[in-house]
Design a protein around this motif. Structure first.
Motif, PDB file in Angstrom:
ATOM      1  N   PRO A  73       0.923  -1.288   0.014  1.00 40.70           N
ATOM      2  CA  PRO A  73       0.076   0.198  -0.272  1.00 40.70           C
ATOM      3  C   PRO A  73       0.891   1.247  -0.083  1.00 40.70           C
ATOM      4  N   ILE A  74       0.260   2.508  -0.429  1.00 43.35           N
ATOM      5  CA  ILE A  74       0.863   3.759  -0.533  1.00 43.35           C
ATOM      6  C   ILE A  74       0.751   4.329   0.850  1.00 43.35           C
ATOM      7  N   LEU A  75       1.581   4.807   1.462  1.00 44.30           N
ATOM      8  CA  LEU A  75       1.711   5.276   3.105  1.00 44.30           C
ATOM      9  C   LEU A  75       1.861   6.485   2.858  1.00 44.30           C
ATOM     10  N   PRO A  76       1.405   7.307   3.890  1.00 39.16           N
ATOM     11  CA  PRO A  76       1.743   8.848   3.755  1.00 39.16           C
ATOM     12  C   PRO A  76       3.075   9.150   4.145  1.00 39.16           C
ATOM     13  N   SER A  77       3.612  10.052   3.545  1.00 39.04           N
ATOM     14  CA  SER A  77       5.088  10.813   4.020  1.00 39.04           C
ATOM     15  C   SER A  77       4.991  11.395   5.326  1.00 39.04           C
ATOM     16  N   GLU A  78       6.259  11.558   5.798  1.00 38.52           N
ATOM     17  CA  GLU A  78       6.411  12.128   7.198  1.00 38.52           C
ATOM     18  C   GLU A  78       5.971  13.539   7.167  1.00 38.52           C
ATOM     19  N   ASP A  79       6.215  14.340   5.968  1.00 44.43           N
ATOM     20  CA  ASP A  79       5.603  15.527   5.891  1.00 44.43           C
ATOM     21  C   ASP A  79       4.130  15.603   5.948  1.00 44.43           C
ATOM     22  N   GLU A  80       3.313  14.506   5.188  1.00 42.08           N
ATOM     23  CA  GLU A  80       1.958  14.459   5.218  1.00 42.08           C
ATOM     24  C   GLU A  80       1.505  14.537   6.763  1.00 42.08           C
ATOM     25  N   ILE A  81       2.292  13.385   7.243  1.00 43.59           N
ATOM     26  CA  ILE A  81       1.784  13.071   8.899  1.00 43.59           C
ATOM     27  C   ILE A  81       2.094  14.435   9.677  1.00 43.59           C
ATOM     28  N   ASN A  82       3.168  15.255   9.428  1.00 43.76           N
ATOM     29  CA  ASN A  82       3.286  16.188  10.203  1.00 43.76           C
ATOM     30  C   ASN A  82       2.313  17.332  10.151  1.00 43.76           C
ATOM     31  N   ARG A  83       1.859  17.643   8.811  1.00 44.82           N
ATOM     32  CA  ARG A  83       0.724  18.622   8.452  1.00 44.82           C
ATOM     33  C   ARG A  83      -0.743  17.983   9.039  1.00 44.82           C
ATOM     34  N   ASN A  84      -0.831  16.651   8.935  1.00 38.49           N
ATOM     35  CA  ASN A  84      -2.133  16.072   9.128  1.00 38.49           C
ATOM     36  C   ASN A  84      -2.023  14.852   9.878  1.00 38.49           C
ATOM     37  N   PRO A  85      -1.663  14.839  11.040  1.00 40.26           N
ATOM     38  CA  PRO A  85      -1.661  13.740  11.968  1.00 40.26           C
ATOM     39  C   PRO A  85      -2.472  12.510  11.816  1.00 40.26           C
ATOM     40  N   ARG A  86      -3.802  12.985  11.730  1.00 41.53           N
ATOM     41  CA  ARG A  86      -4.842  11.957  11.225  1.00 41.53           C
ATOM     42  C   ARG A  86      -4.424  10.790  10.224  1.00 41.53           C
ATOM     43  N   SER A  87      -3.530  11.268   9.335  1.00 38.79           N
ATOM     44  CA  SER A  87      -3.331  10.594   7.892  1.00 38.79           C
ATOM     45  C   SER A  87      -2.303   9.393   8.393  1.00 38.79           C
ATOM     46  N   ARG A  88      -1.943   9.422   9.628  1.00 41.27           N
ATOM     47  CA  ARG A  88      -0.823   8.377   9.976  1.00 41.27           C
ATOM     48  C   ARG A  88      -1.279   6.748   9.450  1.00 41.27           C
ATOM     49  N   SER A  89      -2.605   6.517   9.699  1.00 41.79           N
ATOM     50  CA  SER A  89      -2.888   5.180   9.627  1.00 41.79           C
ATOM     51  C   SER A  89      -3.558   4.961   8.354  1.00 41.79           C
ATOM     52  N   ALA A  90      -3.543   5.810   7.368  1.00 40.31           N
ATOM     53  CA  ALA A  90      -4.200   5.623   5.928  1.00 40.31           C
ATOM     54  C   ALA A  90      -3.372   4.788   5.070  1.00 40.31           C
ATOM     55  N   LYS A  91      -3.969   4.040   4.314  1.00 46.01           N
ATOM     56  CA  LYS A  91      -3.233   3.335   3.508  1.00 46.01           C
ATOM     57  C   LYS A  91      -4.030   3.223   2.052  1.00 46.01           C
ATOM     58  N   LEU A  92      -3.275   3.749   1.217  1.00 48.56           N
ATOM     59  CA  LEU A  92      -4.024   3.582  -0.325  1.00 48.56           C
ATOM     60  C   LEU A  92      -3.478   2.370  -1.004  1.00 48.56           C
ATOM     61  N   ARG A  93      -4.623   1.583  -1.749  1.00 50.16           N
ATOM     62  CA  ARG A  93      -4.410   0.566  -2.473  1.00 50.16           C
ATOM     63  C   ARG A  93      -4.858   0.788  -4.119  1.00 50.16           C
ATOM     64  N   VAL A  94      -4.298   0.457  -4.985  1.00 48.55           N
ATOM     65  CA  VAL A  94      -4.502   0.834  -6.226  1.00 48.55           C
ATOM     66  C   VAL A  94      -4.713  -0.510  -7.138  1.00 48.55           C
ATOM     67  N   ALA A  95      -5.707  -0.659  -7.932  1.00 44.22           N
ATOM     68  CA  ALA A  95      -5.702  -1.694  -8.840  1.00 44.22           C
ATOM     69  C   ALA A  95      -6.356  -1.246 -10.036  1.00 44.22           C
ATOM     70  N   GLU A  96      -5.935  -1.957 -11.052  1.00 40.26           N
ATOM     71  CA  GLU A  96      -6.127  -1.299 -12.417  1.00 40.26           C
ATOM     72  C   GLU A  96      -7.131  -2.426 -13.141  1.00 40.26           C
ATOM     73  N   ARG A  97      -8.379  -2.184 -13.837  1.00 44.71           N
ATOM     74  CA  ARG A  97      -9.005  -3.208 -14.686  1.00 44.71           C
ATOM     75  C   ARG A  97      -8.528  -3.767 -15.778  1.00 44.71           C
ATOM     76  N   VAL A  98      -8.394  -4.829 -16.053  1.00 44.13           N
ATOM     77  CA  VAL A  98      -7.814  -5.669 -17.075  1.00 44.13           C
ATOM     78  C   VAL A  98      -8.945  -6.242 -17.818  1.00 44.13           C
TER      79      VAL A  98
END
Length: 98
Positions: A73-98
């Protein structure tokens, strides 16, 4: 309480069918149970063949409909976490239709 996990499971069952080929499904989860549902939903559409590995040809009729864009999963950067502490637990998963 509001069946959020059931709603995520239902979305993972229906959303990939609504995408055009090449379309991307992007899901942000904030809890491990949510992430597990998303991860298993993508895996089922990507590797759902139930035939034995030694079988030369697929006989179960599985048709692959999603391909994971990234293994992890794509995780938030340290900069993002510093600006938005609630993003700490966020995980982004991306899938493409084939």
């Amino acid at each position: 309480m509001n069946d959020e996990l059931g709603a995520i499971a239902a979305m993972m069952d229906t959303a990939p069918d609504k995408l055009n080929v090449g379309g991307r499904l992007c899901v942000i989860s904030f809890h491990s149970l949510e992430d597990r549902i998303v991860k298993s939903g993508i895996a089922a559409r990507e590797n759902g063949c139930t035939c034995p590995r030694e079988a030369p040809v697929c006989t179960c009729g599985f048709v692959r409909t999603l391909k994971s864009v990234s293994r992890k999963p794509i995780l938030p950067s340290e900069d993002e976490i510093n600006r938005n502490p609630r993003s700490r637990s966020a995980k982004l998963r991306v899938a493409e239709r084939v």
